[in-house]
Design a protein around this motif. Structure first.
Motif, PDB file in Angstrom:
ATOM      1  N   LEU A   1      62.809  58.540  17.895  1.00  0.00           N
ATOM      2  CA  LEU A   1      62.620  59.689  18.780  1.00  0.00           C
ATOM      3  C   LEU A   1      61.232  60.297  18.614  1.00  0.00           C
ATOM      4  CD1 LEU A   1      66.097  61.470  18.489  1.00  0.00           C
ATOM      5  CD2 LEU A   1      65.271  60.012  20.342  1.00  0.00           C
ATOM      6  N   HIS A   2      60.728  60.305  17.389  1.00  0.00           N
ATOM      7  CA  HIS A   2      59.398  60.852  17.139  1.00  0.00           C
ATOM      8  C   HIS A   2      58.307  59.955  17.714  1.00  0.00           C
ATOM      9  CE1 HIS A   2      56.099  62.895  15.155  1.00  0.00           C
ATOM     10  NE2 HIS A   2      55.727  61.756  14.607  1.00  0.00           N
ATOM     11  N   HIS A   3      58.405  58.671  17.452  1.00  0.00           N
ATOM     12  CA  HIS A   3      57.365  57.731  17.870  1.00  0.00           C
ATOM     13  C   HIS A   3      57.270  57.638  19.392  1.00  0.00           C
ATOM     14  CE1 HIS A   3      54.681  54.289  17.187  1.00  0.00           C
ATOM     15  NE2 HIS A   3      55.278  53.728  18.232  1.00  0.00           N
ATOM     16  N   TYR A   4      58.437  57.709  20.062  1.00  0.00           N
ATOM     17  CA  TYR A   4      58.465  57.543  21.522  1.00  0.00           C
ATOM     18  C   TYR A   4      58.755  58.860  22.241  1.00  0.00           C
ATOM     19  CZ  TYR A   4      58.564  52.514  20.625  1.00  0.00           C
ATOM     20  OH  TYR A   4      58.257  51.230  20.209  1.00  0.00           O
ATOM     21  N   LYS A   5      58.375  59.974  21.634  1.00  0.00           N
ATOM     22  CA  LYS A   5      58.721  61.283  22.190  1.00  0.00           C
ATOM     23  C   LYS A   5      58.221  61.485  23.612  1.00  0.00           C
ATOM     24  CE  LYS A   5      54.800  63.570  19.838  1.00  0.00           C
ATOM     25  NZ  LYS A   5      54.377  62.395  19.032  1.00  0.00           N
ATOM     26  N   ASP A   6      57.118  60.832  23.972  1.00  0.00           N
ATOM     27  CA  ASP A   6      56.561  60.992  25.314  1.00  0.00           C
ATOM     28  C   ASP A   6      57.090  59.953  26.293  1.00  0.00           C
ATOM     29  OD1 ASP A   6      54.960  63.142  24.477  1.00  0.00           O
ATOM     30  OD2 ASP A   6      53.400  61.779  23.754  1.00  0.00           O
ATOM     31  N   ARG A   7      57.947  59.056  25.825  1.00  0.00           N
ATOM     32  CA  ARG A   7      58.431  57.981  26.689  1.00  0.00           C
ATOM     33  C   ARG A   7      59.944  57.965  26.869  1.00  0.00           C
ATOM     34  NH1 ARG A   7      56.777  52.367  25.140  1.00  0.00           N
ATOM     35  NH2 ARG A   7      57.760  52.057  27.167  1.00  0.00           N
ATOM     36  N   ILE A   8      60.647  58.750  26.066  1.00  0.00           N
ATOM     37  CA  ILE A   8      62.102  58.819  26.226  1.00  0.00           C
ATOM     38  C   ILE A   8      62.431  59.524  27.543  1.00  0.00           C
ATOM     39  CG2 ILE A   8      64.258  59.750  25.300  1.00  0.00           C
ATOM     40  CD1 ILE A   8      63.330  57.694  23.433  1.00  0.00           C
ATOM     41  N   ASP A   9      63.246  58.889  28.358  1.00  0.00           N
ATOM     42  CA  ASP A   9      63.713  59.496  29.604  1.00  0.00           C
ATOM     43  C   ASP A   9      64.924  60.368  29.260  1.00  0.00           C
ATOM     44  OD1 ASP A   9      64.953  60.080  32.036  1.00  0.00           O
ATOM     45  OD2 ASP A   9      64.335  58.187  32.951  1.00  0.00           O
ATOM     46  N   VAL A  10      64.683  61.673  29.109  1.00  0.00           N
ATOM     47  CA  VAL A  10      65.726  62.586  28.628  1.00  0.00           C
ATOM     48  C   VAL A  10      66.909  62.634  29.582  1.00  0.00           C
ATOM     49  CG1 VAL A  10      66.233  64.966  27.946  1.00  0.00           C
ATOM     50  CG2 VAL A  10      64.014  63.948  27.372  1.00  0.00           C
ATOM     51  N   ALA A  11      66.651  62.659  30.886  1.00  0.00           N
ATOM     52  CA  ALA A  11      67.740  62.718  31.855  1.00  0.00           C
ATOM     53  C   ALA A  11      68.601  61.457  31.785  1.00  0.00           C
ATOM     54  CB  ALA A  11      67.178  62.892  33.266  1.00  0.00           C
ATOM     55  N   ARG A  12      67.965  60.302  31.633  1.00  0.00           N
ATOM     56  CA  ARG A  12      68.725  59.057  31.560  1.00  0.00           C
ATOM     57  C   ARG A  12      69.543  58.994  30.267  1.00  0.00           C
ATOM     58  NH1 ARG A  12      66.827  53.595  30.503  1.00  0.00           N
ATOM     59  NH2 ARG A  12      64.685  54.345  30.640  1.00  0.00           N
ATOM     60  N   LEU A  13      68.941  59.436  29.144  1.00  0.00           N
ATOM     61  CA  LEU A  13      69.676  59.444  27.882  1.00  0.00           C
ATOM     62  C   LEU A  13      70.863  60.391  27.960  1.00  0.00           C
ATOM     63  CD1 LEU A  13      69.918  58.471  24.974  1.00  0.00           C
ATOM     64  CD2 LEU A  13      68.350  60.307  24.292  1.00  0.00           C
ATOM     65  N   ARG A  14      70.670  61.541  28.601  1.00  0.00           N
ATOM     66  CA  ARG A  14      71.781  62.484  28.776  1.00  0.00           C
ATOM     67  C   ARG A  14      72.911  61.827  29.569  1.00  0.00           C
ATOM     68  NH1 ARG A  14      69.168  66.202  31.023  1.00  0.00           N
ATOM     69  NH2 ARG A  14      68.922  67.670  29.285  1.00  0.00           N
ATOM     70  N   LYS A  15      72.544  61.096  30.626  1.00  0.00           N
ATOM     71  CA  LYS A  15      73.564  60.405  31.427  1.00  0.00           C
ATOM     72  C   LYS A  15      74.313  59.387  30.582  1.00  0.00           C
ATOM     73  CE  LYS A  15      72.615  56.871  34.015  1.00  0.00           C
ATOM     74  NZ  LYS A  15      72.111  55.955  35.077  1.00  0.00           N
ATOM     75  N   TYR A  16      73.580  58.616  29.791  1.00  0.00           N
ATOM     76  CA  TYR A  16      74.215  57.628  28.913  1.00  0.00           C
ATOM     77  C   TYR A  16      75.261  58.289  28.020  1.00  0.00           C
ATOM     78  CZ  TYR A  16      70.407  54.204  29.837  1.00  0.00           C
ATOM     79  OH  TYR A  16      69.529  53.325  30.390  1.00  0.00           O
TER      80      TYR A  16
ATOM     81  N   LEU B   1      62.716  66.324  11.743  1.00  0.00           N
ATOM     82  CA  LEU B   1      62.286  66.019  13.109  1.00  0.00           C
ATOM     83  C   LEU B   1      62.076  67.335  13.859  1.00  0.00           C
ATOM     84  CD1 LEU B   1      61.836  63.708  15.192  1.00  0.00           C
ATOM     85  CD2 LEU B   1      64.220  64.045  15.886  1.00  0.00           C
ATOM     86  N   PRO B   2      60.905  67.537  14.491  1.00  0.00           N
ATOM     87  CA  PRO B   2      60.685  68.780  15.242  1.00  0.00           C
ATOM     88  C   PRO B   2      61.811  69.033  16.240  1.00  0.00           C
ATOM     89  CG  PRO B   2      58.636  67.542  15.077  1.00  0.00           C
ATOM     90  CD  PRO B   2      59.716  66.658  14.514  1.00  0.00           C
ATOM     91  N   ARG B   3      62.143  70.288  16.424  1.00  0.00           N
ATOM     92  CA  ARG B   3      63.304  70.644  17.244  1.00  0.00           C
ATOM     93  C   ARG B   3      63.187  70.105  18.665  1.00  0.00           C
ATOM     94  NH1 ARG B   3      66.644  76.254  16.950  1.00  0.00           N
ATOM     95  NH2 ARG B   3      68.093  75.874  18.669  1.00  0.00           N
ATOM     96  N   GLU B   4      61.978  70.140  19.232  1.00  0.00           N
ATOM     97  CA  GLU B   4      61.819  69.671  20.601  1.00  0.00           C
ATOM     98  C   GLU B   4      62.003  68.162  20.723  1.00  0.00           C
ATOM     99  OE1 GLU B   4      57.666  70.022  18.748  1.00  0.00           O
ATOM    100  OE2 GLU B   4      59.561  71.165  18.782  1.00  0.00           O
ATOM    101  N   GLU B   5      61.895  67.449  19.600  1.00  0.00           N
ATOM    102  CA  GLU B   5      62.100  66.003  19.611  1.00  0.00           C
ATOM    103  C   GLU B   5      63.533  65.626  19.259  1.00  0.00           C
ATOM    104  OE1 GLU B   5      59.158  64.127  17.133  1.00  0.00           O
ATOM    105  OE2 GLU B   5      57.528  65.352  17.960  1.00  0.00           O
ATOM    106  N   ALA B   6      64.259  66.540  18.623  1.00  0.00           N
ATOM    107  CA  ALA B   6      65.677  66.317  18.298  1.00  0.00           C
ATOM    108  C   ALA B   6      66.487  66.637  19.542  1.00  0.00           C
ATOM    109  CB  ALA B   6      66.103  67.191  17.119  1.00  0.00           C
ATOM    110  N   LEU B   7      66.485  65.718  20.488  1.00  0.00           N
ATOM    111  CA  LEU B   7      67.028  65.961  21.818  1.00  0.00           C
ATOM    112  C   LEU B   7      68.475  66.426  21.765  1.00  0.00           C
ATOM    113  CD1 LEU B   7      65.492  62.838  23.595  1.00  0.00           C
ATOM    114  CD2 LEU B   7      64.603  65.186  23.534  1.00  0.00           C
ATOM    115  N   PHE B   8      68.770  67.456  22.579  1.00  0.00           N
ATOM    116  CA  PHE B   8      70.106  68.036  22.727  1.00  0.00           C
ATOM    117  C   PHE B   8      70.569  68.757  21.452  1.00  0.00           C
ATOM    118  CE2 PHE B   8      70.107  63.833  25.024  1.00  0.00           C
ATOM    119  CZ  PHE B   8      69.615  64.356  26.213  1.00  0.00           C
TER     120      PHE B   8
END
Length: 366
Positions: free
Chosen positions: A238-253, A276-283
């Motif tokens: 999550l940290h390494h790819y923080k700018d490439r994770i599709d948050v909406a798609r992951l939420r759908k998954y 892990l920074p809070r903004e990167e710890a998705l959800f």
């Protein structure tokens, strides 16, 4: 959180992010055993080998773990290169899963142990890929049968386990299985190149990989017990790819597979204990704090593992299936204190799956 567990996490954060550690006697007492159980020994030991607080015998033990991990990586790398080239030469497009690709995310990749080689080839390439592996490693030990309802085919080549995956994860609920197959197909079709010690391999695209790494660890939580290293993997991904994770798609998954509540437990641990920074710890949410704390303490103390069932399964088909259903319901009850939402999904899946199997031909589902 018990103080010795807090001390443990401070050492893991030092390995992941280079944080300074305020040394205590608790570190000295818990280091070797706790790190061995959680798969983080080789990550942490290099940071503490020079400390005089440890006896010569303990330092020698830690150094041995680090050396064995590095030597094992060399053997795994050699076998991976040989297997990968053989598949390429046969026109089979594989994707490298889990350990080997994730090690590249660590500050010192050689200290992230990976015990086997997981190669996804998909249903269409499954049987040809298994044949290629047998031809490439003719003296390998073969353990798994090459069956269409198995997740993978396994062989041991030169002491290294190679798993040829037909699918990445096996799910029991038919709806989950159908949805996940679509997500898997999408994620693997978008697999991207990664250089590993001069060899270009392919790894899952980051958003699907986040789901896969989480599911792999959660599967272990539901059975033999996960370890902290698996949560470290997801943290660094999550940290390494923080700018490439599709948050909406992951939420759908996660929502569609009934996994969002369980994911939030991990997000809490990744932020609170692994840094892990809070903004990167998705959800991330504080609402799961009590359950996440309980899960973490039980994980570190070994209480998350499924109790060993001393009772033998009945021989009769109907009795055996009822026995298996009861065992799975009991396992759901074990998970309920951590994620009651997913435990309910487990119970519903067990009854649905079990009812279908009671009236279907006998297959290897126990």
């Amino acid at each position: 959180m018990r103080s010795e567990f807090s001390a443990y996490f401070s050492l893991v954060r030092a390995a992941l992010w280079g944080e300074q550690v305020q040394w205590t006697e608790e570190h000295t007492q818990l280091l070797p055993a706790l790190h061995a159980h959680q798969g983080t020994g080789a990550l942490v030991f290099p940071f503490v080998l020079g400390l005089e607080t440890f006896s010569a015998a303990v330092r020698a033990q830690m150094k041995s773990v680090c050396m064995a991990t590095m030597q094992n990586q060399v053997a795994l790398q050699y076998t991976l290169e040989k297997a990968w080239k053989a598949l390429q030469d046969a026109g089979i497009h594989a994707v490298l899963m889990k350990g080997a690709g994730l090690a590249a995310l660590y500050p010192e990749p050689y200290y992230r142990a990976w015990g086997d080689i997981d190669l996804y080839v998909g249903p269409a390439q499954y049987h040809p890929a298994c044949a290629v592996m047998r031809e490439t490693f003719p003296t390998a030990l073969k353990f798994d049968e090459e069956l269409d309802h198995y997740k993978h085919y396994n062989l041991i080549a030169d002491g290294v386990s190679i798993e040829v995956h037909r699918v990445t994860v096996s799910l029991q609920h038919p709806r989950d299985e159908r949805l996940y197959a679509a997500y898997e197909r999408e994620g693997m079709e978008k697999a991207e190149p990664l250089m590993l010690n001069g060899v270009e391999v392919r790894v899952p695209e980051p958003t699907f990989n986040a789901l896969l790494i989480f599911l792999h660890s959660w599967e272990h939580m539901l059975s033999t017990g996960a370890n902290v290293r698996q949560i470290c993997d997801l943290t660094l991904l999550l940290h390494h790819y923080k700018d490439r994770i599709d948050v909406a798609r992951l939420r759908k998954y996660l929502r569609s597979l009934r996994l969002m509540d369980a994911w939030k437990l991990y997000a809490y641990v990744m932020h609170t204990y692994l840094g892990l920074p809070r903004e990167e710890a998705l959800f991330y949410t504080d609402a799961v704090a009590a359950r996440a704390e309980r899960m973490t303490e039980d994980l570190l103390s070994g209480q998350m593992r499924t109790p060993k069932d001393e009772q033998q399964a009945p021989k009769g088909r109907l009795a055996r299936k009822i026995y298996t259903m009861r065992s799975r319901v009991a396992n759901a009850q074990r998970i309920a204190p951590y994620s009651p939402a997913y435990a309910r999904h487990m119970v519903w899946t067990t009854w649905l799956h079990g009812a279908r199997r009671l009236f279907a031909p006998d297959r290897h589902w126990e």
